[in-house]
Write a protein that holds these residues in place. Sequence first.
Motif, mmCIF file in Angstrom:
data_model
loop_
_atom_site.group_PDB
_atom_site.id
_atom_site.type_symbol
_atom_site.label_atom_id
_atom_site.label_comp_id
_atom_site.label_asym_id
_atom_site.label_seq_id
_atom_site.Cartn_x
_atom_site.Cartn_y
_atom_site.Cartn_z
ATOM 1 N N VAL A 190 -24.426 11.682 2.367
ATOM 2 C CA VAL A 190 -25.040 10.355 2.394
ATOM 3 C C VAL A 190 -25.570 9.986 1.003
ATOM 4 O O VAL A 190 -25.369 8.866 0.517
ATOM 5 N N LEU A 191 -26.235 10.924 0.335
ATOM 6 C CA LEU A 191 -26.765 10.665 -1.003
ATOM 7 C C LEU A 191 -25.655 10.314 -1.973
ATOM 8 O O LEU A 191 -25.800 9.412 -2.807
ATOM 9 N N ASP A 192 -24.530 11.002 -1.872
ATOM 10 C CA ASP A 192 -23.401 10.710 -2.756
ATOM 11 C C ASP A 192 -22.925 9.275 -2.563
ATOM 12 O O ASP A 192 -22.633 8.566 -3.541
ATOM 13 N N LEU A 193 -22.860 8.831 -1.320
ATOM 14 C CA LEU A 193 -22.412 7.467 -1.053
ATOM 15 C C LEU A 193 -23.455 6.449 -1.505
ATOM 16 O O LEU A 193 -23.103 5.374 -2.001
ATOM 17 N N VAL A 194 -24.731 6.785 -1.350
ATOM 18 C CA VAL A 194 -25.793 5.925 -1.874
ATOM 19 C C VAL A 194 -25.654 5.802 -3.387
ATOM 20 O O VAL A 194 -25.786 4.717 -3.961
ATOM 21 N N PRO A 235 -24.172 0.236 0.622
ATOM 22 C CA PRO A 235 -25.317 -0.046 1.497
ATOM 23 C C PRO A 235 -25.223 0.772 2.778
ATOM 24 O O PRO A 235 -24.179 1.374 3.076
ATOM 25 N N ASN A 236 -26.290 0.774 3.555
ATOM 26 C CA ASN A 236 -26.321 1.591 4.772
ATOM 27 C C ASN A 236 -25.189 1.254 5.736
ATOM 28 O O ASN A 236 -24.605 2.146 6.354
ATOM 29 N N ALA A 237 -24.876 -0.030 5.886
ATOM 30 C CA ALA A 237 -23.826 -0.426 6.833
ATOM 31 C C ALA A 237 -22.477 0.168 6.435
ATOM 32 O O ALA A 237 -21.717 0.654 7.286
ATOM 33 N N ALA A 238 -22.182 0.146 5.129
ATOM 34 C CA ALA A 238 -20.902 0.688 4.660
ATOM 35 C C ALA A 238 -20.869 2.204 4.805
ATOM 36 O O ALA A 238 -19.831 2.787 5.137
ATOM 37 N N ILE A 239 -21.996 2.858 4.561
ATOM 38 C CA ILE A 239 -22.067 4.315 4.731
ATOM 39 C C ILE A 239 -21.855 4.669 6.197
ATOM 40 O O ILE A 239 -21.127 5.622 6.529
ATOM 41 N N ALA A 240 -22.485 3.900 7.089
ATOM 42 C CA ALA A 240 -22.326 4.150 8.522
ATOM 43 C C ALA A 240 -20.864 4.038 8.940
ATOM 44 O O ALA A 240 -20.341 4.884 9.688
ATOM 45 N N ALA A 241 -20.177 3.018 8.425
ATOM 46 C CA ALA A 241 -18.758 2.847 8.768
ATOM 47 C C ALA A 241 -17.918 3.978 8.197
ATOM 48 O O ALA A 241 -16.996 4.480 8.854
#
Length: 229
Positions: A171-175, A180-186
């Motif tokens: 998750v940190l890497d994607l941040v 954004p949170n929505a894109a990470i969730a997807a």
Amino acid sequence: MTAAPQPGVEVEVVRVVVVDDHPVYRDGVADALGDEADLEVVGTAADGEAAVGAVDALRPDVVLMDLRMPGTGGVPATARIAAAHPGTAVVVLTMSDDDDSVFAALRAGARGYLLKESEAADIARAVRAAARSEAVFGPRIADRVLAFFASSRARSTAVPFPELTDREREVLDLVAHGLPNAAIAARLFLSEKTVRNRVSDVLAKLHAASRAEAVALARDAGLGPTPGG
């Protein structure tokens, strides 16, 4: 108390501002420091906003700063003082001994951290040391800070942020990539609420005050986009 200065010997006086919202404690510290021949309390303040104003007006050498105060607290006040007056050392003097408070104060620019259980003589010594640009910590705080940095050095050749789980690191890497949170969730097939919780856990474990600070730490550790890529 310090010994009386010898006749003809000039004593370099350290100018101090004491910040605390409890008047009895604040005045007690100010009186104790005022008994020292080489320390002069030039002002006091009851909250962070007043502390910033006092430093702007008085330009002390050292500020003794409480953390938990109404209105502007000690951490944001410390950050403002450190940015505007780098020659003024801020030493935290508080009851808060949790890691979040300690590392938030240090990130804000505090040069020392003492607990209110400290004896008056220890506070006076800390003020003198901070005026000499030394870092000063109470015994329990010093052990914790040293342990943190020692463990960080020991882990420096291992995977970044070993205190994080694999999922939290992902998750940190994607941040750090700016998602954004929505894109990470997807991307990870998670709910947005789960991602928010993961991000909060990451910030807490890294002692990061904000998402932007976590991104900076992650990129320093090699996560996120490849430079030039």
